[in-house]
Write an enzyme that holds these catalytic residues in place. Structure first.
Site, short mmCIF file in Angstrom:
data_model
loop_
_atom_site.label_atom_id
_atom_site.label_comp_id
_atom_site.label_asym_id
_atom_site.label_seq_id
_atom_site.Cartn_x
_atom_site.Cartn_y
_atom_site.Cartn_z
N GLY A 24 1.14 18.58 52.96
CA GLY A 24 0.18 19.19 51.99
C GLY A 24 -0.43 20.35 52.08
CB SER A 25 -3.45 21.70 51.31
OG SER A 25 -4.49 22.79 51.66
CB VAL A 33 -6.16 16.74 62.39
CG1 VAL A 33 -6.03 17.46 63.57
CG2 VAL A 33 -4.75 17.29 61.41
NE ARG A 88 -10.75 10.28 56.16
CZ ARG A 88 -11.18 11.43 56.09
NH1 ARG A 88 -10.71 12.45 57.17
NH2 ARG A 88 -11.71 12.17 54.99
CD GLU A 115 -13.83 8.94 62.93
OE1 GLU A 115 -14.60 9.30 62.14
OE2 GLU A 115 -12.63 9.26 62.80
CG HIS A 151 -13.85 12.93 61.58
ND1 HIS A 151 -13.39 11.72 61.00
CD2 HIS A 151 -13.47 13.92 60.92
CE1 HIS A 151 -13.11 12.17 59.88
NE2 HIS A 151 -13.00 13.43 59.84
O1 LIG Z 1 -12.47 14.80 57.59
C1 LIG Z 1 -12.65 15.64 56.88
C2 LIG Z 1 -12.18 15.60 55.50
O2 LIG Z 1 -11.42 14.99 55.11
O3 LIG Z 1 -12.69 16.86 55.00
#
Ligand SMILES: O=CC(=O)O
Length: 325
Positions: free
Chosen positions: A163-164, A240, A242, A271, A289
């Site tokens: 994705g982005s 990066v 979840r 977390e 996070h």
């Molecule tokens: O974890 C951060 C987000 O999803 O923006």
């Protein structure tokens, strides 16, 4: 009247109900309140049930859950504007059922998160935090040279979720000379990188897996034992996205048994708790996070939130609607 009754709903600027945990807020000086009447039950006096019944827009700050019970209190709700890229804390099925639109942070965080994924990868391959500890703890003069790291260029990088954020990661790592392949919900017709139909095949053809997809029922533990076996003993996992995208218990076991090369983790299953086995390992880079956390990202986020809310209140198309499939 507004001064007498803090719950009074002005039509101009439009009222937006803030939904957040007491510990989570925008940094001071945010621009949202110059455009909207923000009603924050944490800082305002108790919000009247009558007013809640008329609320059409909810601003969800951070990962605070939006459950059917939350929605029951807001029968006129039409939009939830999220402040994060991931919206796994919002019950999307229930929102769809009630015809409530949901927006996320769009691409506000994508560049910073992609930078961070690359930083974590460098951290693991070149052992940056371990080297830092080596110097600070005085081992260098005593033990001599630090062990070799691994070169980033020419690594085969598999991106889970193009994705982005994933696209920004691909752009960066291609510039470092890595080859890129990906797995996403759908093959992207506009993308030339090789596509694999599942995470196992992607892992089998990668040295590094970078996890940046959305968390949902289909992607929960998408990086499971079979994916780790396919990635192999030298393989590196960067997450990066979840925490629950990766089976953390398996990850710990693979790392402890030396069946993975390393991991760079910004997110965890429980977390802020991190498995203690990870704390002891030099081939693991840990981060609280915070891949999105820069003032620049939060500025961009405010633009996205303002644009979504303005579009909603003037019946225009939303800037970053969460896809409905
Ligand atoms: O974890 C951060 C987000 O999803 O923006």
């Amino acid at each position: 009247m507004a001064a007498e009754n803090p719950n009074f709903q002005n039509t101009d600027p439009p009222t937006v109900l803030v939904h957040r945990l007491p510990t989570f807020d925008f940094p001071p000086g945010n621009r949202l309140s110059t455009h909207f009447h923000l009603l924050d039950p944490i800082t305002s006096p108790p919000t009247s049930p009558v007013l809640l019944h008329s609320i059409r827009a909810l601003l969800c700050v951070g990962p605070v859950p939006v459950t059917p019970e939350t929605l029951n209190r807001l029968p006129s709700l039409q939009i939830i504007v999220g402040s994060s890229a991931g919206v796994d804390h919002i019950d999307l099925t229930e929102c769809r059922r009630r015809n409530i639109a949901v927006t996320n942070a769009g691409s506000a965080f994508s560049e910073d998160t992609a930078d961070y994924a690359v930083a974590l990868l460098f951290g693991v391959l070149r052992r940056l935090p371990a080297g830092d500890r080596y110097v600070r703890d005085g081992f260098w003069p005593v033990n001599g040279d630090f062990p070799l790291g691994f070169k980033l260029g020419a690594k085969r990088v598999g991106i889970l979720g193009l994705g982005s954020i994933g696209s920004e990661v691909a752009k960066r790592l291609a510039a470092f000379g890595c080859s890129i392949a990906y797995f996403s919900r759908k093959k992207k017709t506009s993308v030339l990188f090789p596509y694999y139909e599942n995470a196992i095949d992607l892992a089998a053809n990668s040295d590094v897996l970078i996890v940046c997809c959305a968390l949902n029922d289909e992607t929960h533990h998408i990086v499971n034992k079979d994916v780790m076996v396919a990635l192999g003993k030298e393989g590196v996992i960067i997450n990066v996205g979840r925490g629950p995208l990766v089976d953390e218990k398996q990850l710990v076991e693979f790392l402890v048994r030396g069946e993975l090369g390393g991991a760079g983790l910004d997110v965890f299953e429980n977390e802020p708790n991190v498995p203690k086995e990870l704390l002891e390992r030099d081939n693991v880079v840990l981060s609280p996070h915070c891949s999105v956390a820069t003032p620049e990202s939060f500025e961009a986020l405010q633009d996205v939130i303002i644009a979504n809310l303005k579009a909603f209140f003037s019946n225009k198309p939303l800037l970053s609607p969460v896809q409905k499939d």
